[in-house]
Design a protein around this motif. Sequence first.
Motif, PDB file in Angstrom:
ATOM      1  N   ILE A 311      18.609  22.660  46.139  1.00 34.86           N
ATOM      2  CA  ILE A 311      19.595  22.388  45.027  1.00 34.86           C
ATOM      3  C   ILE A 311      20.502  24.043  45.192  1.00 34.86           C
ATOM      4  O   ILE A 311      20.013  24.959  45.046  1.00 34.86           O
ATOM      5  N   ALA A 312      21.731  23.965  45.360  1.00 41.34           N
ATOM      6  CA  ALA A 312      22.377  24.968  45.560  1.00 41.34           C
ATOM      7  C   ALA A 312      22.582  26.131  44.596  1.00 41.34           C
ATOM      8  O   ALA A 312      22.792  25.706  43.533  1.00 41.34           O
ATOM      9  N   GLY A 313      21.988  27.203  45.107  1.00 42.29           N
ATOM     10  CA  GLY A 313      21.933  28.466  44.134  1.00 42.29           C
ATOM     11  C   GLY A 313      21.102  28.441  43.236  1.00 42.29           C
ATOM     12  O   GLY A 313      20.724  29.331  42.239  1.00 42.29           O
ATOM     13  N   VAL A 314      20.130  27.333  43.076  1.00 46.64           N
ATOM     14  CA  VAL A 314      18.882  27.249  42.326  1.00 46.64           C
ATOM     15  C   VAL A 314      17.495  27.492  42.928  1.00 46.64           C
ATOM     16  O   VAL A 314      16.844  28.387  42.587  1.00 46.64           O
ATOM     17  N   MET A 315      17.119  26.473  43.832  1.00 47.12           N
ATOM     18  CA  MET A 315      15.927  26.258  44.246  1.00 47.12           C
ATOM     19  C   MET A 315      15.905  25.445  45.577  1.00 47.12           C
ATOM     20  O   MET A 315      16.559  24.575  45.828  1.00 47.12           O
ATOM     21  N   GLY A 316      14.974  26.064  46.684  1.00 41.77           N
ATOM     22  CA  GLY A 316      14.961  25.209  47.792  1.00 41.77           C
ATOM     23  C   GLY A 316      13.997  23.931  47.875  1.00 41.77           C
ATOM     24  O   GLY A 316      13.355  23.779  46.702  1.00 41.77           O
ATOM     25  N   ARG A 342      25.088  27.441  36.499  1.00 40.52           N
ATOM     26  CA  ARG A 342      24.692  27.712  35.266  1.00 40.52           C
ATOM     27  C   ARG A 342      24.255  26.119  34.455  1.00 40.52           C
ATOM     28  O   ARG A 342      23.495  25.914  33.922  1.00 40.52           O
ATOM     29  N   ARG A 343      25.298  25.438  34.709  1.00 40.81           N
ATOM     30  CA  ARG A 343      25.194  23.990  34.241  1.00 40.81           C
ATOM     31  C   ARG A 343      23.912  23.253  34.900  1.00 40.81           C
ATOM     32  O   ARG A 343      23.228  22.556  34.165  1.00 40.81           O
ATOM     33  N   THR A 344      23.924  23.271  36.039  1.00 36.43           N
ATOM     34  CA  THR A 344      22.737  22.831  36.949  1.00 36.43           C
ATOM     35  C   THR A 344      21.606  23.336  36.355  1.00 36.43           C
ATOM     36  O   THR A 344      20.589  22.416  36.406  1.00 36.43           O
ATOM     37  N   SER A 345      21.434  24.530  36.499  1.00 36.43           N
ATOM     38  CA  SER A 345      20.061  25.346  36.104  1.00 36.43           C
ATOM     39  C   SER A 345      19.553  25.048  34.737  1.00 36.43           C
ATOM     40  O   SER A 345      18.519  24.526  34.319  1.00 36.43           O
ATOM     41  N   GLY A 346      20.732  24.583  33.816  1.00 38.21           N
ATOM     42  CA  GLY A 346      20.378  24.278  32.440  1.00 38.21           C
ATOM     43  C   GLY A 346      19.813  22.688  32.515  1.00 38.21           C
ATOM     44  O   GLY A 346      18.980  22.400  31.553  1.00 38.21           O
ATOM     45  N   LYS A 347      20.743  21.765  33.122  1.00 32.62           N
ATOM     46  CA  LYS A 347      20.272  20.331  33.197  1.00 32.62           C
ATOM     47  C   LYS A 347      19.024  20.151  33.612  1.00 32.62           C
ATOM     48  O   LYS A 347      18.260  19.418  33.137  1.00 32.62           O
ATOM     49  N   LEU A 348      18.652  21.013  34.728  1.00 35.05           N
ATOM     50  CA  LEU A 348      16.981  20.759  35.385  1.00 35.05           C
ATOM     51  C   LEU A 348      16.190  21.625  34.553  1.00 35.05           C
ATOM     52  O   LEU A 348      15.044  21.334  34.936  1.00 35.05           O
ATOM     53  N   GLY A 349      16.536  22.122  33.772  1.00 41.08           N
ATOM     54  CA  GLY A 349      15.589  23.216  32.842  1.00 41.08           C
ATOM     55  C   GLY A 349      14.831  24.203  33.993  1.00 41.08           C
ATOM     56  O   GLY A 349      13.563  24.289  33.751  1.00 41.08           O
ATOM     57  N   LEU A 350      15.421  24.480  35.084  1.00 40.30           N
ATOM     58  CA  LEU A 350      14.898  25.359  36.110  1.00 40.30           C
ATOM     59  C   LEU A 350      15.916  26.711  36.569  1.00 40.30           C
ATOM     60  O   LEU A 350      17.032  26.618  36.678  1.00 40.30           O
ATOM     61  N   ARG A 351      15.270  27.580  35.982  1.00 40.20           N
ATOM     62  CA  ARG A 351      15.830  29.093  36.179  1.00 40.20           C
ATOM     63  C   ARG A 351      15.307  29.947  37.325  1.00 40.20           C
ATOM     64  O   ARG A 351      13.952  29.771  37.249  1.00 40.20           O
ATOM     65  N   SER A 352      15.824  30.509  38.161  1.00 41.51           N
ATOM     66  CA  SER A 352      15.241  31.150  39.129  1.00 41.51           C
ATOM     67  C   SER A 352      15.931  32.524  39.485  1.00 41.51           C
ATOM     68  O   SER A 352      16.899  32.844  38.687  1.00 41.51           O
ATOM     69  N   GLU A 353      15.480  33.463  39.953  1.00 41.47           N
ATOM     70  CA  GLU A 353      15.966  34.683  40.386  1.00 41.47           C
ATOM     71  C   GLU A 353      17.547  34.478  40.872  1.00 41.47           C
ATOM     72  O   GLU A 353      18.438  35.158  40.675  1.00 41.47           O
ATOM     73  N   ALA A 354      17.586  33.538  41.680  1.00 38.22           N
ATOM     74  CA  ALA A 354      18.745  33.209  42.472  1.00 38.22           C
ATOM     75  C   ALA A 354      19.747  32.605  41.560  1.00 38.22           C
ATOM     76  O   ALA A 354      20.950  32.985  41.308  1.00 38.22           O
TER      77      ALA A 354
END
Length: 867
Positions: A311-316, A342-354
């Motif tokens: 997932i681009a910019g979020v997690m492999g 920011r939208r992708t991370s929020g929708k998935l409930g997945l935040r990372s350092e990246a």
Amino acid sequence: MKVPYHWLKEYVATDLEPQALANKLTMAGLEVDHVATRWPKIVTAQIVYLEPVKGSNHLNATRVTTGQGDERSVVCGAPNIKLGDVVPLALPGAVVQAEGGETFTIGVAKKMGIRSEGMLCSPRELGLSSDHQGIYILPTDTPLNMPWEEVVIELDIKAHRGDLFGIYSIAREVAAFANVPLQAPPLAVPELGPTPVAELARVTVADAALCPRFTARVIQDVQIGPSPLWLVLRLAAAGVRAINNVVDITNYVMLELGQPLHAFDYDRVADHHLIVRRAKPGEQLTTLDGQPRTLDPDMMLVCDASGPLSIAGVMGGATSEVADTTTNILLEAATWHPANIRRTSGKLGLRSEASSRFEKGLDPNLAQQGVDRAARLLVELAGGTVAPGIIDVYPQPVQPRTLRFTTHDVEWLLGYAVTPSEAAHALTALEFGVVLDGEGEGMTVTVPTWRGDVQEGADLVEEVARVLGYDRITGTLPSGPLPEPQLASWFARQERVRDIMAGAGLREIVTYPLTSRAALLNILHDQSNVAPLLLGAVDLSAPAVDGNGAGLAEQTASDGAKGKKAKKAPAVATAAATPNLPALAPDQLPVVVLTNPLSSKHETLRLTLLVSLLETLGENARQGAPSARLFEVGRRYVPTPGMATGAELPHERRSLGVILYGRTGDEWLETARDLDFFDLKGIAEKLLRTLHVAGARYTPTHHPTFHPGRCALIELPVSAEPDAPTRPAGILGEIHPAVAARFDLTRRAYALELDLERLFAAAPEHYHVQPNARYPALTRDLAVVVRRDVPASDVAAAIRAAGGALVQSVTLFDLYEGQPIPPDQRSLAFTIVYQAADRTLSDADGDAERAKVVALLRERFGATIRE
């Protein structure tokens, strides 16, 4: 962001001690949260003696040395140590971690009769990992007596400074205000591979708007293994645990330069071809945390021909992650659109350092620096060979922008003068390009591409002030006319309401205005029709009604009530005053929905304070609270007709909410009793009385949150003018038992919600006081028989109207139903107090006033007098 002090000093040779440096950073606009020390009194030592302890099946007596001619006795129970091992030694006074994250301090102790002067540490005790199976064995060439102590400065970096999420970026700031040289990390890559990268891999970017730049390199013959101690400690000090040398290098470069990277197993990428595209509807990917993720077309992916890889910019993804068997690496560093991440991370409930870095906006020109730095470290620490060349998809390179700037701007905004050379030196120290205009005050400034926050001259003034020091701004007294006072300040009004509620024995709560559709529906007994929620507990569109409208809930009879069947009046009659609304299904509830909520529990703005009050009360009840008297002054958001199309915003209404639960009084003195409707009504009356609001009415109503027959609207005059018509302003009543059960309430609960804007519209700005009367009052009791549907408030209002200025008070003290009163009628008994300001009233005056009252009641209600 955590900044290890010694790591920072690798790029900037400052002589400032950590605390002094923290103060300087704060004064330069980089707020420091706190300064902490990791691994104090931890050093490296070597085991020079090892023997089992007699009488123990697992303890060993060891002697260790730090190479300084000293030896210490340490008792250790780990099974993996042997003679000659280099290990971390915690000296007495060191603080290490126990299971569960708790810490303890090492001291000198005796174990099995043997003195132990420290402890050999496992990775868990050092906070490096959760491994507690044995002692952390270090490479044999690790220097002895090497101190592990590291000071960590934790910064609170604001969202507009995405360029500061790297150690090197912080070093650039330190170099500027400390006026010391900046040492950049080495980026030159030894490209010794036999095959160019263009022949080994390909990259296709399908949406350049969401991926402005994508770079990649191929590193072959990599040897996966543990990272060196210095790298492990730096990562740990910055809050990242070591995994293996390849993953650790990508994390290290992200922390160092602020550029996230991702390493793919080159041999697991189909056709060695990376495709950057939007996700297909319903497409799925299992991420590195082992969780399956369902994707949508608003999300960007890095894929190969077989499907998504990350997932681009979020997690492999798990399909191409680096494993112990990996030998070839496809390394990527890209730039992504911050809002999309920011939208992708929020929708998935997945935040990372990246994702936390990408969503703040990164400089596209940083991508190549990141991939080059990581490739160089893979050569040094993993034995890899870098293929010549770099894949770089960068269709629209970002160019530095230029701004005009004069030192006059500094004086105008900051109040002190600077010379052109001072301003140029400050900006140059931050790596801005500066060209002075000869002898004038002006200059042309070239803004680095990583400083996206600098857009105008005022931003350059701020940069100059940060470097030269805010302490140069001199204090001056304000000048000019004083601002006009705010006569109708909502802050003062709300504070007054808070004081009244606190004076009534209530405790204030403060809750989020965010809730969910599910929570809103949870406060309704009948969830098939959510229309009452649209009232927000108040019908804001309802027209005002005159004094002859629907009546109020009955007041309680006095303790000295007369009549054999005298009783307290019920909280409400049977008529419904709630305006008719069409039935709505739950999914049709027109609430204000957040586009990117932090969680499903905070997806909408609340329509009513009742949802917050009930949730708070329920949480307290579940924790064993026997009673609660709570209030909140907050806002609720009522839909408007044009809200769905974006033509209008919702009504943002200031409101008061109150909820009562449990018992009041003293159990020991046997004065305790259950709180009831009349306690709540008394609080409402106290509020109205304190604000000098006259003409309030309590009208029977129905509402699915409240118990049928125990709920009333609060109607207030539309203004403070005499005889002003009334309109709904609030609601109060007993919570429906089914609703109370959902919040685990074992006793009756009573709630009130009042629209403060309508409350203060009815409150006079000025009111008059009168001296105490010099003449005695005259009291008369009057019992009348009226129809059962005639509200007592209407009868009381007629009595006041008939008596005029002489009537001081009218109090209902008895309600009687039964023989010999007809079934469709009831008896209401009032105490009327008359008083004149200029004379003593006689019995004849009282008889005359009584006659006027009787005549009006007969005319208006067909009342008969009960003798």
